[in-house]
Scaffold this active site. Structure first.
Site, PDB file in Angstrom:
ATOM      1  N   THR A   1       0.765  -1.237   0.000  1.00 21.72           N
ATOM      2  CA  THR A   1       0.000   0.000   0.000  1.00 21.72           C
ATOM      3  C   THR A   1       0.803   1.299   0.000  1.00 21.72           C
ATOM      4  OG1 THR A   1      -1.600  -1.199   1.352  1.00 21.72           O
ATOM      5  CG2 THR A   1      -1.955   1.147   1.095  1.00 21.72           C
TER       6      THR A   1
ATOM      7  N   ARG B   1     -10.303 -11.289  -1.924  1.00 21.06           N
ATOM      8  CA  ARG B   1     -10.177 -10.541  -0.661  1.00 21.06           C
ATOM      9  C   ARG B   1     -10.044  -9.042  -0.949  1.00 21.06           C
ATOM     10  NH1 ARG B   1      -5.925  -7.028   1.577  1.00 21.06           N
ATOM     11  NH2 ARG B   1      -6.086  -7.140   3.837  1.00 21.06           N
ATOM     12  N   VAL B   2     -10.807  -8.239  -0.246  1.00 19.30           N
ATOM     13  CA  VAL B   2     -10.723  -6.785  -0.374  1.00 19.30           C
ATOM     14  C   VAL B   2     -10.205  -6.231   0.952  1.00 19.30           C
ATOM     15  CG1 VAL B   2     -12.084  -4.670  -0.623  1.00 19.30           C
ATOM     16  CG2 VAL B   2     -12.562  -6.644  -2.082  1.00 19.30           C
ATOM     17  N   GLY B   3      -9.193  -5.401   0.870  1.00 16.77           N
ATOM     18  CA  GLY B   3      -8.655  -4.789   2.087  1.00 16.77           C
ATOM     19  C   GLY B   3      -9.293  -3.445   2.362  1.00 16.77           C
ATOM     20  N   ASP B   4      -8.600  -2.641   3.130  1.00 19.96           N
ATOM     21  CA  ASP B   4      -9.119  -1.324   3.516  1.00 19.96           C
ATOM     22  C   ASP B   4      -8.907  -0.268   2.419  1.00 19.96           C
ATOM     23  OD1 ASP B   4      -6.327  -1.694   4.012  1.00 19.96           O
ATOM     24  OD2 ASP B   4      -6.301   0.173   5.158  1.00 19.96           O
TER      25      ASP B   4
ATOM     26  N   GLY C   1      -0.965  -1.175   6.014  1.00 20.72           N
ATOM     27  CA  GLY C   1      -0.864  -2.240   7.003  1.00 20.72           C
ATOM     28  C   GLY C   1      -2.076  -3.147   6.946  1.00 20.72           C
TER      29      GLY C   1
HETATM   30  N1  GLY Z   1      -3.732  -2.109   3.690  1.00 21.38           N
HETATM   31  C1  GLY Z   1      -3.724  -2.892   2.555  1.00 21.38           C
HETATM   32  C2  GLY Z   1      -4.441  -4.146   2.656  1.00 21.38           C
HETATM   33  O1  GLY Z   1      -4.611  -4.673   3.748  1.00 21.38           O
HETATM   34  O2  GLY Z   1      -4.860  -4.667   1.642  1.00 21.38           O
END
Ligand code: GLY
Length: 359
Positions: free
Chosen positions: A206, A234-237, A258
């Site tokens: 990121t 999977r989708v992150g933040d 993170g």
């Molecule tokens: N912060 C990036 C992720 O967890 O995908």
């Protein structure tokens, strides 16, 4: 926590020795903007992003165009294995990218998640923001939208990333990203530990970047290849407004890098901005969210022997008046200090992150 001793960790950066470093010290709210300078803040891998963003802001660019152009540089760099081209793939060897943008003056947002074969997801997110009535497009729909907007389809898996992924795959074991029924309070391990044991890179990846122009207008972006070797889909933040990125033109911007799952569960970016709205300086705003995450982390496999989160997480904040901050959980990780990138309108440098724990 001791604000004067904010220390940090070097992100894996090329030519880090040539980048100016700043000692951590309390900020002087309003000082920078009062001098009429645009300011940009980014994660530790974003020194080129803040340089580009401020260059464009000086030329009168919209703040969102400026920060997206900044992160595009890192997205297109095959050597950064946490973002865009060259990012580490999912468990099937496919690079899936996430990004979102937010524009302070209009309070509009755009995002793409799990997009494949498009090198600059931040630019696609910007198109979603500007050319649709929607906020978030995912997967194949996001890709088809990008192609319709003129983006080129290309293979994002570099040879280097493919070889690392293959080695990871050859060493598959029960410590994968799947939880067993009893693993909610089960053993530590998981992807990060396994990658470490194999000597392989592992990222929550990121880059986040925010910018404010001399009039106090804000733009912010986060973009990533996400968790290395993740479960496909999977989708992150990073593509979620209010999680990996948020901005309010009356207050400022907040973003994260993170462990995305922790940021989603805390509405981290939104909390950073709300903390500033409630009077916290940017550093304190970030530290408070880290504390919130720590207080709400219950899974034993995500805590160390001291009961502290054992994963990496950083928050970044830029206030409307130009004050900024960045914070992480601990002073050192694997012996490395932690930094975030700043351009204060005069020069770009890496700034030490504040931290919650000494070790
Ligand atoms: N912060 C990036 C992720 O967890 O995908």
């Amino acid at each position: 926590m001791n604000r004067r001793s904010f220390l940090t960790t070097a992100a894996a950066l090329p030519a880090i020795a040539s980048i100016p470093m700043a000692e951590a010290k309390p900020h002087e709210p309003g000082r920078l903007l009062a001098q009429g300078r645009p300011i940009s803040v980014s994660s530790g891998n974003g020194i080129r992003a803040v340089e580009k963003a401020v260059e464009l802001l000086r030329q009168g660019s919209d703040p969102l165009d400026a920060v997206v152009a900044g992160v595009n540089i890192v997205e297109s760099d095959p050597e950064d294995m946490s973002v865009g081209y060259g990012g580490l793939p999912n468990e099937r060897g496919v690079v899936q990218l996430d990004s979102c943008v937010m524009h302070g003056p209009t309070h509009k947002a755009g995002a793409v998640a799990c997009i494949e074969n498009i090198m600059n997801p931040a630019s696609v997110a910007l198109k979603v923001c500007r050319r649709t009535d929607h906020v978030l497009l995912v997967g194949e729909g996001a890709k088809q939208f990008a192609i319709a907007q003129g983006f080129k389809e290309e293979d994002l898996l570099t040879e280097k990333a493919r070889k690392i992924w293959l080695r990871w795959k050859e060493n598959l074991n029960p410590n994968d990203d799947w939880l067993n029924e009893d693993q909610i309070i089960g053993d530590a391990g998981k992807l990060e530990a396994r990658a470490e044991a194999l000597g392989l890179p592992f990222h929550y990846g990121t880059i986040h970047c925010s910018g404010v122009d001399a009039e106090g207008n804000i733009g912010s972006v986060t973009t990533t290849s996400g968790l290395s070797y993740k479960i496909p889909g999977r989708v992150g933040d990073s593509p979620l407004i209010g999680a990996g990125n948020f901005c309010d033109n009356a207050v400022g911007a907040g973003g994260s890098t993170g462990r995305g799952e922790a940021v989603i569960q805390s509405c981290g970016g939104f909390q950073v901005v709300q903390n500033m709205a409630n009077g916290d300086d940017p550093t304190e705003a970030c530290l408070k969210v880290l504390k919130w995450v720590a207080d709400h982390t219950r899974r034993h496999d995500l805590l160390n022997s001291k009961g502290q989160p054992n994963f990496s997480l950083r928050f970044y904040a830029l206030r409307k008046d130009g004050a900024y901050g960045g914070a992480c959980f601990r002073k050192n990780a694997n012996g490395n200090k932690k930094y975030f990138a700043v351009h204060d309108g005069e020069k770009a440098y890496l700034h030490e992150c504040a931290y919650l724990y000494d070790d």
